[in-house]
Enzyme design. Structure first.
Site, PDB file in Angstrom:
ATOM      1  N   ALA A 107       6.655   2.771   1.157  1.00 15.40           N
ATOM      2  CA  ALA A 107       5.793   3.507   2.082  1.00 15.40           C
ATOM      3  C   ALA A 107       5.355   2.661   3.278  1.00 15.40           C
ATOM      4  O   ALA A 107       5.158   3.184   4.375  1.00 15.40           O
ATOM      5  CB  ALA A 107       4.567   4.043   1.335  1.00 15.40           C
ATOM      6  N   LEU A 108       5.205   1.358   3.087  1.00 18.49           N
ATOM      7  CA  LEU A 108       4.794   0.505   4.205  1.00 18.49           C
ATOM      8  C   LEU A 108       5.848   0.444   5.312  1.00 18.49           C
ATOM      9  O   LEU A 108       5.510   0.180   6.471  1.00 18.49           O
ATOM     10  CB  LEU A 108       4.478  -0.913   3.720  1.00 18.49           C
ATOM     11  CG  LEU A 108       3.154  -1.073   2.991  1.00 18.49           C
ATOM     12  CD1 LEU A 108       3.013  -2.491   2.454  1.00 18.49           C
ATOM     13  CD2 LEU A 108       1.983  -0.715   3.890  1.00 18.49           C
ATOM     14  N   GLU A 109       7.100   0.677   4.970  1.00 15.50           N
ATOM     15  CA  GLU A 109       8.169   0.614   5.971  1.00 15.50           C
ATOM     16  C   GLU A 109       8.358   1.931   6.721  1.00 15.50           C
ATOM     17  O   GLU A 109       9.052   1.981   7.742  1.00 15.50           O
ATOM     18  CB  GLU A 109       9.497   0.212   5.308  1.00 15.50           C
ATOM     19  CG  GLU A 109       9.525  -1.231   4.843  1.00 15.50           C
ATOM     20  CD  GLU A 109       8.738  -1.483   3.563  1.00 15.50           C
ATOM     21  OE1 GLU A 109       8.138  -2.582   3.452  1.00 15.50           O
ATOM     22  OE2 GLU A 109       8.711  -0.603   2.670  1.00 15.50           O
ATOM     23  N   CYS A 114       5.653   8.356  -2.105  1.00 18.89           N
ATOM     24  CA  CYS A 114       4.628   8.512  -3.123  1.00 18.89           C
ATOM     25  C   CYS A 114       4.091   7.145  -3.509  1.00 18.89           C
ATOM     26  O   CYS A 114       4.867   6.230  -3.795  1.00 18.89           O
ATOM     27  CB  CYS A 114       5.219   9.219  -4.339  1.00 18.89           C
ATOM     28  SG  CYS A 114       4.045   9.448  -5.680  1.00 18.89           S
ATOM     29  N   VAL A 115       2.772   7.038  -3.527  1.00 17.60           N
ATOM     30  CA  VAL A 115       2.105   5.816  -3.963  1.00 17.60           C
ATOM     31  C   VAL A 115       1.201   6.209  -5.137  1.00 17.60           C
ATOM     32  O   VAL A 115       0.329   7.060  -4.990  1.00 17.60           O
ATOM     33  CB  VAL A 115       1.273   5.186  -2.823  1.00 17.60           C
ATOM     34  CG1 VAL A 115       0.668   3.862  -3.274  1.00 17.60           C
ATOM     35  CG2 VAL A 115       2.105   5.009  -1.562  1.00 17.60           C
ATOM     36  N   HIS A 144      -3.208  -3.384  -4.480  1.00 14.04           N
ATOM     37  CA  HIS A 144      -2.033  -3.089  -3.650  1.00 14.04           C
ATOM     38  C   HIS A 144      -1.996  -1.610  -3.260  1.00 14.04           C
ATOM     39  O   HIS A 144      -1.580  -1.259  -2.162  1.00 14.04           O
ATOM     40  CB  HIS A 144      -0.757  -3.481  -4.401  1.00 14.04           C
ATOM     41  CG  HIS A 144       0.492  -3.318  -3.606  1.00 14.04           C
ATOM     42  ND1 HIS A 144       0.759  -4.064  -2.474  1.00 14.04           N
ATOM     43  CD2 HIS A 144       1.547  -2.488  -3.771  1.00 14.04           C
ATOM     44  CE1 HIS A 144       1.929  -3.696  -1.980  1.00 14.04           C
ATOM     45  NE2 HIS A 144       2.426  -2.739  -2.749  1.00 14.04           N
ATOM     46  N   ASN A 201       2.636  13.733   7.891  1.00 17.95           N
ATOM     47  CA  ASN A 201       2.470  12.719   6.851  1.00 17.95           C
ATOM     48  C   ASN A 201       2.529  13.370   5.478  1.00 17.95           C
ATOM     49  O   ASN A 201       1.606  14.072   5.069  1.00 17.95           O
ATOM     50  CB  ASN A 201       1.141  11.986   7.036  1.00 17.95           C
ATOM     51  CG  ASN A 201       0.954  10.859   6.033  1.00 17.95           C
ATOM     52  OD1 ASN A 201       1.727  10.697   5.099  1.00 17.95           O
ATOM     53  ND2 ASN A 201      -0.091  10.081   6.231  1.00 17.95           N
TER      54      ASN A 201
END
Length: 183
Positions: free
Chosen positions: A59-61, A83-84, A91, A115
Site C-alpha cells: 500500500a505504501l507504493e 488492504c491493510v 506498522h 481511494n
C-alpha cells in the site's frame, strides 16, 4: 455496523468520451485484491471507460506509482486498491496514514483518485468490504475517481479562453496611447 446503515450513492457520471483509468493495486492479500479489482473494473466499464491495471508490492507504493503515472502517462483517473490488516505493531498506522496522505496530496495536485485501500482489523472485515456483491469498496473507489473526473472535465472546460489577451481596439481606455507592438 456500517453494513446495516443505508448510504446515499451519487448517480453514475456520464462522459462524452470514455475515461482511461489506471487501477493501481497492492495484491498482498490476493483474494481481497482480486475482489476489489472486480468491483472497480465493473464500475469503470459501466461508465464506458477503459482501464489498465498495475501491481505494486504494498500500500505504501500505491501513491508513488500513481504519481509516476500522473507525470508520465495520459490516464484520466486513478483507482488505489489494497488492504491493510492491523497486526501486532505500529506498522499498521504508518501504512494506513502514509498511503492515505500520499493519495490526498496527489489529489490536491489535481489527479482524480479514488481511494479503495481497505484499513481493517481482520480478514473477515476485509472480505465483507471487498466483495463486489457486498460493500463493493473497489467499485466505490472507481466511482469516486470517475466523479472527480466528471467535475474536472466540467470545471476544466470553463477555463477555455481565460488568460492574458492583448486588448482589442474597441476595449482600449480612452486617452491611453496605443501599444506600438500591436499597431
Amino acid at each position: 455496523m456500517a453494513s446495516a446503515t443505508e448510504h446515499y450513492t451519487l448517480p453514475r457520471p456520464t462522459f462524452e468520451e470514455g475515461p482511461k483509468v489506471l487501477i493501481v493495486v497492492a495484491p498482498y492479500y490476493r483474494a481481497i485484491a482480486d475482489a476489489l479489482i472486480a468491483g472497480a473494473r465493473a464500475e469503470i466499464e459501466a461508465s464506458g471507460g477503459w482501464y489498465d491495471t498495475a501491481e505494486v508490492p504494498g500500500a505504501l507504493e500505491i501513491p508513488s506509482a500513481i504519481g509516476i503515472a500522473g507525470r508520465m502517462s495520459d490516464f484520466d483517473a486513478y483507482v488505489a486498491l489494497g488492504c491493510v490488516i492491523r497486526g501486532e505493531t505500529t506498522h499498521y498506522e504508518t501504512v494506513c496514514n502514509d498511503s492515505s496522505r500520499g493519495l490526498t496530496l496527489l489529489g490536491l495536485q489535481g489527479l482524480c483518485i479514488g481511494n479503495g485501500i481497505l484499513t481493517v482489523e481482520n480478514m473477515g472485515q476485509a472480505e465483507v468490504r471487498a466483495d463486489p456483491d457486498g460493500q463493493n469498496k473497489g467499485g466505490g473507489a472507481a466511482a469516486a475517481a470517475l466523479h472527480l473526473l466528471a467535475l474536472s472535465r466540467k470545471w476544466g472546460a470553463s477555463r477555455k479562453g481565460i488568460g492574458f489577451v492583448p486588448a482589442r481596439e474597441e476595449y482600449r481606455i480612452a486617452g491611453q496611447p496605443e501599444d506600438p507592438q500591436t499597431t
